[in-house]
Write a protein that holds these residues in place. Structure first.
Motif, PDB file in Angstrom:
ATOM      1  N   ALA A  20      39.852  25.407  44.546  1.00  6.77           N
ATOM      2  CA  ALA A  20      40.443  26.360  43.600  1.00  6.77           C
ATOM      3  C   ALA A  20      41.014  27.551  44.362  1.00  6.77           C
ATOM      4  CB  ALA A  20      39.388  26.821  42.602  1.00  6.77           C
ATOM      5  N   SER A  21      41.945  28.231  43.705  1.00  8.19           N
ATOM      6  CA  SER A  21      42.559  29.403  44.323  1.00  8.19           C
ATOM      7  C   SER A  21      41.521  30.495  44.550  1.00  8.19           C
ATOM      8  CB  SER A  21      43.668  29.941  43.414  1.00  8.19           C
ATOM      9  OG  SER A  21      44.003  31.255  43.803  1.00  8.19           O
ATOM     10  N   GLY A  22      41.593  31.149  45.699  1.00  5.84           N
ATOM     11  CA  GLY A  22      40.656  32.225  45.996  1.00  5.84           C
ATOM     12  C   GLY A  22      41.221  33.596  45.667  1.00  5.84           C
ATOM     13  N   SER A  23      42.434  33.638  45.127  1.00  4.27           N
ATOM     14  CA  SER A  23      43.027  34.935  44.790  1.00  4.27           C
ATOM     15  C   SER A  23      42.295  35.552  43.605  1.00  4.27           C
ATOM     16  CB  SER A  23      44.496  34.761  44.417  1.00  4.27           C
ATOM     17  OG  SER A  23      45.200  34.154  45.467  1.00  4.27           O
ATOM     18  N   PRO A  24      42.338  36.889  43.523  1.00  4.45           N
ATOM     19  CA  PRO A  24      41.726  37.533  42.347  1.00  4.45           C
ATOM     20  C   PRO A  24      42.362  37.004  41.065  1.00  4.45           C
ATOM     21  CG  PRO A  24      42.572  39.168  43.903  1.00  4.45           C
ATOM     22  CD  PRO A  24      42.957  37.826  44.431  1.00  4.45           C
ATOM     23  N   ASP A  25      41.596  36.873  40.002  1.00  6.12           N
ATOM     24  CA  ASP A  25      42.186  36.369  38.755  1.00  6.12           C
ATOM     25  C   ASP A  25      42.961  37.480  38.040  1.00  6.12           C
ATOM     26  OD1 ASP A  25      40.421  37.934  37.366  1.00  6.12           O
ATOM     27  OD2 ASP A  25      39.166  36.293  36.664  1.00  6.12           O
ATOM     28  N   GLY A  26      43.557  37.146  36.920  1.00  4.48           N
ATOM     29  CA  GLY A  26      44.449  38.078  36.234  1.00  4.48           C
ATOM     30  C   GLY A  26      43.810  39.425  35.953  1.00  4.48           C
ATOM     31  N   LEU A  27      42.569  39.394  35.484  1.00  5.33           N
ATOM     32  CA  LEU A  27      41.854  40.623  35.169  1.00  5.33           C
ATOM     33  C   LEU A  27      41.558  41.421  36.438  1.00  5.33           C
ATOM     34  CD1 LEU A  27      40.226  42.410  33.178  1.00  5.33           C
ATOM     35  CD2 LEU A  27      38.266  40.953  33.682  1.00  5.33           C
ATOM     36  N   ASP A  28      41.047  40.711  37.448  1.00  6.70           N
ATOM     37  CA  ASP A  28      40.693  41.354  38.701  1.00  6.70           C
ATOM     38  C   ASP A  28      41.935  41.956  39.359  1.00  6.70           C
ATOM     39  OD1 ASP A  28      38.774  42.143  40.439  1.00  6.70           O
ATOM     40  OD2 ASP A  28      38.730  40.280  41.602  1.00  6.70           O
ATOM     41  N   GLN A  85      46.676  29.219  40.892  1.00  8.55           N
ATOM     42  CA  GLN A  85      47.585  30.299  41.270  1.00  8.55           C
ATOM     43  C   GLN A  85      48.622  30.513  40.172  1.00  8.55           C
ATOM     44  OE1 GLN A  85      46.514  31.069  44.362  1.00  8.55           O
ATOM     45  NE2 GLN A  85      47.677  32.957  44.507  1.00  8.55           N
ATOM     46  N   VAL A  86      48.820  31.749  39.730  1.00  2.00           N
ATOM     47  CA  VAL A  86      49.890  31.980  38.762  1.00  2.00           C
ATOM     48  C   VAL A  86      51.003  32.849  39.359  1.00  2.00           C
ATOM     49  CG1 VAL A  86      48.525  31.638  36.680  1.00  2.00           C
ATOM     50  CG2 VAL A  86      48.639  33.906  37.689  1.00  2.00           C
ATOM     51  N   LEU A  87      50.651  33.706  40.307  1.00  4.68           N
ATOM     52  CA  LEU A  87      51.624  34.545  41.010  1.00  4.68           C
ATOM     53  C   LEU A  87      51.107  34.655  42.438  1.00  4.68           C
ATOM     54  CD1 LEU A  87      52.103  37.549  38.504  1.00  4.68           C
ATOM     55  CD2 LEU A  87      53.823  35.824  39.092  1.00  4.68           C
ATOM     56  N   PRO A  88      51.946  35.093  43.359  1.00  3.00           N
ATOM     57  CA  PRO A  88      51.425  35.294  44.716  1.00  3.00           C
ATOM     58  C   PRO A  88      50.249  36.273  44.680  1.00  3.00           C
ATOM     59  CG  PRO A  88      53.812  35.484  44.690  1.00  3.00           C
ATOM     60  CD  PRO A  88      53.381  35.386  43.259  1.00  3.00           C
ATOM     61  N   GLY A  89      49.095  35.844  45.146  1.00  2.87           N
ATOM     62  CA  GLY A  89      47.937  36.726  45.191  1.00  2.87           C
ATOM     63  C   GLY A  89      47.218  36.896  43.874  1.00  2.87           C
ATOM     64  N   VAL A  90      47.649  36.205  42.846  1.00  2.22           N
ATOM     65  CA  VAL A  90      46.981  36.306  41.544  1.00  2.22           C
ATOM     66  C   VAL A  90      46.684  34.906  41.022  1.00  2.22           C
ATOM     67  CG1 VAL A  90      47.098  37.199  39.188  1.00  2.22           C
ATOM     68  CG2 VAL A  90      48.285  38.403  41.028  1.00  2.22           C
ATOM     69  N   SER A  91      45.449  34.722  40.580  1.00  2.00           N
ATOM     70  CA  SER A  91      45.081  33.419  40.032  1.00  2.00           C
ATOM     71  C   SER A  91      44.619  33.595  38.588  1.00  2.00           C
ATOM     72  CB  SER A  91      43.967  32.782  40.865  1.00  2.00           C
ATOM     73  OG  SER A  91      42.747  33.445  40.613  1.00  2.00           O
ATOM     74  N   GLY A  92      44.263  32.508  37.991  1.00  2.00           N
ATOM     75  CA  GLY A  92      43.723  32.574  36.638  1.00  2.00           C
ATOM     76  C   GLY A  92      42.881  31.338  36.400  1.00  2.00           C
ATOM     77  N   HIS A  93      42.110  31.390  35.343  1.00  2.00           N
ATOM     78  CA  HIS A  93      41.306  30.216  35.010  1.00  2.00           C
ATOM     79  C   HIS A  93      41.240  30.094  33.503  1.00  2.00           C
ATOM     80  CE1 HIS A  93      37.984  32.710  33.647  1.00  2.00           C
ATOM     81  NE2 HIS A  93      38.220  33.477  34.687  1.00  2.00           N
ATOM     82  N   LEU A  94      40.884  28.935  33.069  1.00  2.00           N
ATOM     83  CA  LEU A  94      40.768  28.674  31.640  1.00  2.00           C
ATOM     84  C   LEU A  94      39.671  29.552  31.022  1.00  2.00           C
ATOM     85  CD1 LEU A  94      40.910  25.398  29.838  1.00  2.00           C
ATOM     86  CD2 LEU A  94      38.618  26.283  30.014  1.00  2.00           C
ATOM     87  N   LEU A  95      39.911  29.999  29.783  1.00  2.00           N
ATOM     88  CA  LEU A  95      38.854  30.708  29.060  1.00  2.00           C
ATOM     89  C   LEU A  95      38.154  29.734  28.104  1.00  2.00           C
ATOM     90  CD1 LEU A  95      40.696  34.042  28.139  1.00  2.00           C
ATOM     91  CD2 LEU A  95      39.607  33.402  30.281  1.00  2.00           C
ATOM     92  N   GLY A  96      38.928  28.889  27.469  1.00  2.00           N
ATOM     93  CA  GLY A  96      38.319  27.772  26.737  1.00  2.00           C
ATOM     94  C   GLY A  96      38.221  27.902  25.237  1.00  2.00           C
ATOM     95  N   GLY A  97      38.633  29.056  24.686  1.00  2.00           N
ATOM     96  CA  GLY A  97      38.474  29.257  23.250  1.00  2.00           C
ATOM     97  C   GLY A  97      39.190  28.207  22.407  1.00  2.00           C
ATOM     98  N   ALA A  98      40.480  28.021  22.669  1.00  2.00           N
ATOM     99  CA  ALA A  98      41.263  27.085  21.855  1.00  2.00           C
ATOM    100  C   ALA A  98      40.780  25.650  22.050  1.00  2.00           C
ATOM    101  CB  ALA A  98      42.750  27.203  22.212  1.00  2.00           C
ATOM    102  N   LEU A  99      40.459  25.319  23.290  1.00  2.00           N
ATOM    103  CA  LEU A  99      39.937  23.977  23.583  1.00  2.00           C
ATOM    104  C   LEU A  99      38.691  23.699  22.754  1.00  2.00           C
ATOM    105  CD1 LEU A  99      39.781  21.428  25.477  1.00  2.00           C
ATOM    106  CD2 LEU A  99      38.418  22.834  27.008  1.00  2.00           C
ATOM    107  N   ALA A 100      37.778  24.675  22.735  1.00  2.00           N
ATOM    108  CA  ALA A 100      36.532  24.505  21.985  1.00  2.00           C
ATOM    109  C   ALA A 100      36.798  24.395  20.493  1.00  2.00           C
ATOM    110  CB  ALA A 100      35.582  25.672  22.286  1.00  2.00           C
ATOM    111  N   LEU A 157      51.016  33.725  31.701  1.00  2.00           N
ATOM    112  CA  LEU A 157      51.069  32.652  32.705  1.00  2.00           C
ATOM    113  C   LEU A 157      49.750  31.877  32.738  1.00  2.00           C
ATOM    114  CD1 LEU A 157      52.825  34.627  35.598  1.00  2.00           C
ATOM    115  CD2 LEU A 157      53.842  33.019  33.972  1.00  2.00           C
ATOM    116  N   ILE A 158      48.637  32.614  32.711  1.00  2.82           N
ATOM    117  CA  ILE A 158      47.328  31.953  32.716  1.00  2.82           C
ATOM    118  C   ILE A 158      47.186  31.088  31.465  1.00  2.82           C
ATOM    119  CG2 ILE A 158      44.830  32.334  32.590  1.00  2.82           C
ATOM    120  CD1 ILE A 158      45.247  34.880  34.269  1.00  2.82           C
ATOM    121  N   GLY A 159      47.688  31.629  30.335  1.00  3.77           N
ATOM    122  CA  GLY A 159      47.598  30.888  29.075  1.00  3.77           C
ATOM    123  C   GLY A 159      48.370  29.576  29.134  1.00  3.77           C
TER     124      GLY A 159
END
Lengths: 237, 172
Positions: B46-54, A64-79, A190-192
């Motif tokens: 994991a969070s079920g909320s839409p991700d940043g893009l969505d 969760q990064v904001l109410p109702g908004v989530s994010g996930h790793l993209l992985g570029g820098a890690l790789a 925030l996701i970053g």
């Protein structure tokens, strides 16, 4: 609409622009394959497989990064930190292709867009920062962790602006580009930060256990420090 | 102990090499286990909320309880179904398994294994063979091992175990 989708879906960017970016992505990956061969030795090859599998796993972990908004790793820098820019881009692309073909995530038509943003832009931006930061930061787990954190934040924000560019060229709705750019940049900062924390923890752990498996420690070494990248005396630079 | 191995003189023997091989094997196994646990277990939380893009794509529209667009203008309106939306693993679940935790977890485990197999397999086939140690001073013994490794899968581990020291070799 399902909430499991993590990448650009079909239809958001029009056909011609999607096709253009598919060609760009293919060319970009071609260059990566060509350059990756110089890095791929008997030790890096299995490590690259692990990095791809790990990125796949962590991409499933939306936070969760904001109410109702989530994010996930993209992985570029890690790789980039673990296996270098060329192999790293191929790792992220492998994940995106598996997700698209096996799990129906990220449109098939949009695959070129997703690869361009996450595998190419995210990794390239991450690499430039890693190359810059590793000149100044100590070659220690903490130093490489800090590098991964900063490279992740900026890599993710730039990748998100890749989408804005694609939408500007081929968007199918009439929406304010400025608003989209702002929203994408804000949310992805925030996701970053979340991605940066995950990436920093991961690379610092690997650097502690097997420093010889961390590309950034091998590639950007300065002669005397490199012999013992893990020892506390790293500050001797 | 690990530092010991890394600082071993290049000529140091099969024993050190054997340890290094084991350590790469254990490292890979450990890393894979972490990935499997994350994708197989943690993913269900994991969070079920839409991700940043969505979330950005949905901005400007209103949605009803079933998550259908009820009005406004947003990118998500133009979204089309995935060509493979009916695939048995679509949306990180396994068709036919109703338990969400099991379905997501198994899909995650499968995804990690497939990604590792495809990624690792392609990278392994594309690697430079027997050249790992060309940059180090560790000439003879290594080249021999590399050549052996090229002949069959059984020898691959042998090649891996010769690799951990190049960083030190060139600077020692």
């Amino acid at each position: 609409m399902d909430t499991q989708a993590m990448h650009i879906a079909n239809g958001i960017v029009d056909g011609p622009v999607s096709a253009l970016f598919a060609v760009l992505a293919a060319l970009g990956l071609g260059v990566c394959v060509w350059r990756a061969r110089a890095d791929l030795d008997d030790r890096l090859a299995p490590m690259a497989g692990l990095v791809a599998a790990f990125i796949f796993a962590v991409q499933m972990l939306n936070f969760q990064v904001l109410p109702g908004v989530s994010g996930h790793l993209l992985g570029g820098a890690l790789a980039v930190v673990l296996v270098g820019p060329w192999v790293g881009a191929l790792c992220v692309a492998t994940v995106l292709i598996v997700q698209c073909l096996l799990f129906a995530d990220g449109g098939l038509t949009a695959l070129g867009l997703n690869i361009t943003n996450m595998a190419l832009i995210g990794t390239a931006a991450g690499y430039l920062l890693v190359a810059l930061l590793m000149r100044f930061l100590p070659k220690t787990p903490a130093g490489v962790g800090a590098t991964a954190f900063i490279a992740s934040v900026l890599g993710v924000v730039l990748a998100s602006q890749g989408f804005v560019l694609e939408y500007w060229l081929g968007g199918t709705t009439e929406l304010s580009l400025g608003t989209i750019a702002g929203t994408m940049a804000g949310v992805h900062t925030l996701i970053g930060i979340g991605e940066g924390l995950i990436a920093a923890t991961t690379v610092a752990t690997v650097a502690r256990v097997r420093p010889d498996l961390v590309y950034a420690l091998r590639r950007f070494r300065t002669a005397p420090v490199a012999a013992q990248p893990v020892t506390v005396s790293g500050g001797a630079a | 102990m690990s530092a010991d191995d890394r600082n071993a003189p290049a000529g140091r023997t099969a024993k050190a090499h054997g340890t290094a091989r084991t350590r790469l094997g254990w490292f890979l196994a450990g890393g894979l286990l972490v990935a499997l646990l994350l994708a197989g277990v943690v993913s269900s939380f994991a969070s079920g909320s839409p991700d940043g893009l969505d979330a950005t794509a949905r901005e400007g529209c209103t949605f009803n309880a079933d998550d259908e667009i009820t009005g406004g203008t947003c990118m998500a309106q133009q979204e089309q179904d995935h060509q493979l939306a009916d695939s048995p693993l679509a949306d990180y679940g396994i068709k036919g398994i109703d338990n969400e935790y099991v379905s997501t977890g198994l899909a995650g485990v499968l995804g990690v294994l497939v990604t590792f197999a495809i990624g690792g397999g392609v990278f392994w086939l594309a690697r430079r063979r027997g050249t790992t140690d060309a940059t180090t001073g560790d000439g003879g013994a290594t080249v021999g091992a590399g050549a052996g490794a090229g002949t069959g899968t059984g020898g691959n581990d042998q090649a891996i175990r010769d690799t951990p020291a190049p960083g030190t070799g060139s600077t020692a």
